[in-house]
Design a protein around this motif. Structure first.
Motif, mmCIF file in Angstrom:
data_model
loop_
_atom_site.group_PDB
_atom_site.id
_atom_site.type_symbol
_atom_site.label_atom_id
_atom_site.label_comp_id
_atom_site.label_asym_id
_atom_site.label_seq_id
_atom_site.Cartn_x
_atom_site.Cartn_y
_atom_site.Cartn_z
ATOM 1 N N ARG A 77 0.839 -1.187 0.000
ATOM 2 C CA ARG A 77 0.000 0.000 0.000
ATOM 3 C C ARG A 77 0.878 1.242 0.000
ATOM 4 N N PRO A 78 0.478 2.368 -0.512
ATOM 5 C CA PRO A 78 -0.795 2.598 -1.186
ATOM 6 C C PRO A 78 -0.769 2.055 -2.604
ATOM 7 N N ARG A 79 -1.924 1.654 -3.069
ATOM 8 C CA ARG A 79 -2.048 1.117 -4.424
ATOM 9 C C ARG A 79 -2.322 2.275 -5.375
ATOM 10 N N VAL A 80 -1.313 2.635 -6.103
ATOM 11 C CA VAL A 80 -1.416 3.800 -6.982
ATOM 12 C C VAL A 80 -1.225 3.437 -8.446
ATOM 13 N N ALA A 81 -1.034 2.158 -8.732
ATOM 14 C CA ALA A 81 -0.785 1.732 -10.107
ATOM 15 C C ALA A 81 -2.058 1.790 -10.938
ATOM 16 N N TRP A 82 -1.885 2.063 -12.228
ATOM 17 C CA TRP A 82 -3.022 2.039 -13.147
ATOM 18 C C TRP A 82 -3.560 0.625 -13.278
ATOM 19 N N VAL A 83 -2.648 -0.348 -13.309
ATOM 20 C CA VAL A 83 -3.015 -1.751 -13.483
ATOM 21 C C VAL A 83 -2.286 -2.557 -12.405
ATOM 22 N N VAL A 84 -3.024 -3.447 -11.728
ATOM 23 C CA VAL A 84 -2.453 -4.301 -10.682
ATOM 24 C C VAL A 84 -2.793 -5.745 -11.025
ATOM 25 N N THR A 85 -1.743 -6.568 -11.238
ATOM 26 C CA THR A 85 -1.961 -7.961 -11.617
ATOM 27 C C THR A 85 -0.985 -8.878 -10.890
ATOM 28 N N SER A 86 -1.136 -10.148 -11.176
ATOM 29 C CA SER A 86 -0.143 -11.138 -10.765
ATOM 30 C C SER A 86 1.087 -10.949 -11.642
ATOM 31 N N PRO A 87 2.192 -11.602 -11.298
ATOM 32 C CA PRO A 87 3.382 -11.536 -12.163
ATOM 33 C C PRO A 87 3.089 -12.051 -13.578
ATOM 34 N N LEU A 88 3.849 -11.571 -14.548
ATOM 35 C CA LEU A 88 3.642 -11.952 -15.945
ATOM 36 C C LEU A 88 3.620 -13.463 -16.147
ATOM 37 N N ALA A 89 4.496 -14.169 -15.459
ATOM 38 C CA ALA A 89 4.563 -15.625 -15.619
ATOM 39 C C ALA A 89 3.256 -16.292 -15.207
ATOM 40 N N ASP A 90 2.504 -15.673 -14.289
ATOM 41 C CA ASP A 90 1.217 -16.225 -13.853
ATOM 42 C C ASP A 90 0.073 -15.811 -14.772
ATOM 43 N N ILE A 91 0.223 -14.686 -15.444
ATOM 44 C CA ILE A 91 -0.837 -14.181 -16.323
ATOM 45 C C ILE A 91 -0.902 -14.978 -17.626
ATOM 46 N N PRO A 93 -0.413 -18.094 -18.751
ATOM 47 C CA PRO A 93 -1.175 -19.335 -18.944
ATOM 48 C C PRO A 93 -2.607 -19.287 -18.400
ATOM 49 N N ASN A 94 -3.041 -18.164 -17.829
ATOM 50 C CA ASN A 94 -4.312 -18.106 -17.127
ATOM 51 C C ASN A 94 -5.278 -17.132 -17.804
ATOM 52 N N ALA A 95 -6.365 -17.652 -18.356
ATOM 53 C CA ALA A 95 -7.342 -16.818 -19.074
ATOM 54 C C ALA A 95 -8.033 -15.816 -18.144
ATOM 55 N N ASP A 96 -8.328 -16.223 -16.910
ATOM 56 C CA ASP A 96 -8.976 -15.308 -15.965
ATOM 57 C C ASP A 96 -8.085 -14.120 -15.627
ATOM 58 N N GLU A 97 -6.803 -14.399 -15.447
ATOM 59 C CA GLU A 97 -5.843 -13.319 -15.160
ATOM 60 C C GLU A 97 -5.771 -12.345 -16.335
ATOM 61 N N LYS A 98 -5.742 -12.880 -17.554
ATOM 62 C CA LYS A 98 -5.709 -12.021 -18.746
ATOM 63 C C LYS A 98 -6.966 -11.170 -18.833
ATOM 64 N N GLN A 100 -8.891 -10.135 -16.379
ATOM 65 C CA GLN A 100 -8.819 -9.083 -15.361
ATOM 66 C C GLN A 100 -7.865 -7.967 -15.789
ATOM 67 N N LEU A 101 -6.760 -8.360 -16.411
ATOM 68 C CA LEU A 101 -5.809 -7.372 -16.920
ATOM 69 C C LEU A 101 -6.471 -6.467 -17.948
ATOM 70 N N TRP A 102 -7.129 -7.054 -18.941
ATOM 71 C CA TRP A 102 -7.758 -6.252 -19.995
ATOM 72 C C TRP A 102 -8.879 -5.383 -19.442
ATOM 73 N N GLN A 103 -9.623 -5.870 -18.447
ATOM 74 C CA GLN A 103 -10.668 -5.048 -17.825
ATOM 75 C C GLN A 103 -10.063 -3.811 -17.160
ATOM 76 N N GLN A 104 -8.925 -3.990 -16.504
ATOM 77 C CA GLN A 104 -8.268 -2.848 -15.875
ATOM 78 C C GLN A 104 -7.749 -1.852 -16.911
ATOM 79 N N VAL A 105 -7.225 -2.364 -18.017
ATOM 80 C CA VAL A 105 -6.744 -1.488 -19.086
ATOM 81 C C VAL A 105 -7.908 -0.671 -19.644
ATOM 82 N N VAL A 106 -9.023 -1.324 -19.922
ATOM 83 C CA VAL A 106 -10.199 -0.635 -20.462
ATOM 84 C C VAL A 106 -10.718 0.397 -19.459
ATOM 85 N N THR A 107 -10.776 0.044 -18.204
ATOM 86 C CA THR A 107 -11.226 0.977 -17.164
ATOM 87 C C THR A 107 -10.328 2.208 -17.124
#
Length: 120
Positions: A77-91, A93-98, A100-107
């Motif tokens: 904290r504080p969370r000030v990033a535009w986008v907050v995700t798991s590490p790239l290596a976790d994103i 292979p995981n469709a749900d992580e991807k 969530q990433l794209w939803q944050q980008v669009v937001t």
């Protein structure tokens, strides 16, 4: 061994002259993360209207820099990033992580658009 790679491996921050303008954006990652030549990273930054060359990559926040993406396993904290995700290596292979990433980008892009319209 490359001097910069050695400093990165030892988690040593670089000295920066006050006279040299720094990069405006910061991408936070874990110490063991491989950030070289990642296509997803480049695509997301491009969507956020940020050039890779405008970014510093570090394991901890740097005062005065806008945090674009926080992809550390343990978030601080504080969370000030535009986008907050798991590490790239976790994103990758995981469709749900991807998703969530794209939803944050669009937001974030929608917020930028509405702020621009309000100031116009």
């Amino acid at each position: 061994m490359d001097k910069n790679a050695f400093l990165d491996a030892m988690n040593v921050s670089r000295w920066r002259s006050a006279d040299t303008p720094g990069k405006p954006y910061l991408v936070l990652h874990d110490l063991d993360a491989d950030m070289s030549n990642n296509q997803l990273l480049t695509q997301v930054l491009k969507l956020l209207n940020v050039d890779l060359e405008q970014c510093e990559f570090d394991c901890k926040p740097i005062s005065g820099m806008q945090v674009v993406w926080d992809m550390r396993k343990v978030k601080m904290r504080p969370r000030v990033a535009w986008v907050v995700t798991s590490p790239l290596a976790d994103i990758l292979p995981n469709a749900d992580e991807k998703q969530q990433l794209w939803q944050q980008v669009v937001t974030h892009l929608n917020q930028q658009t509405s702020e621009s319209a309000a100031h116009a």
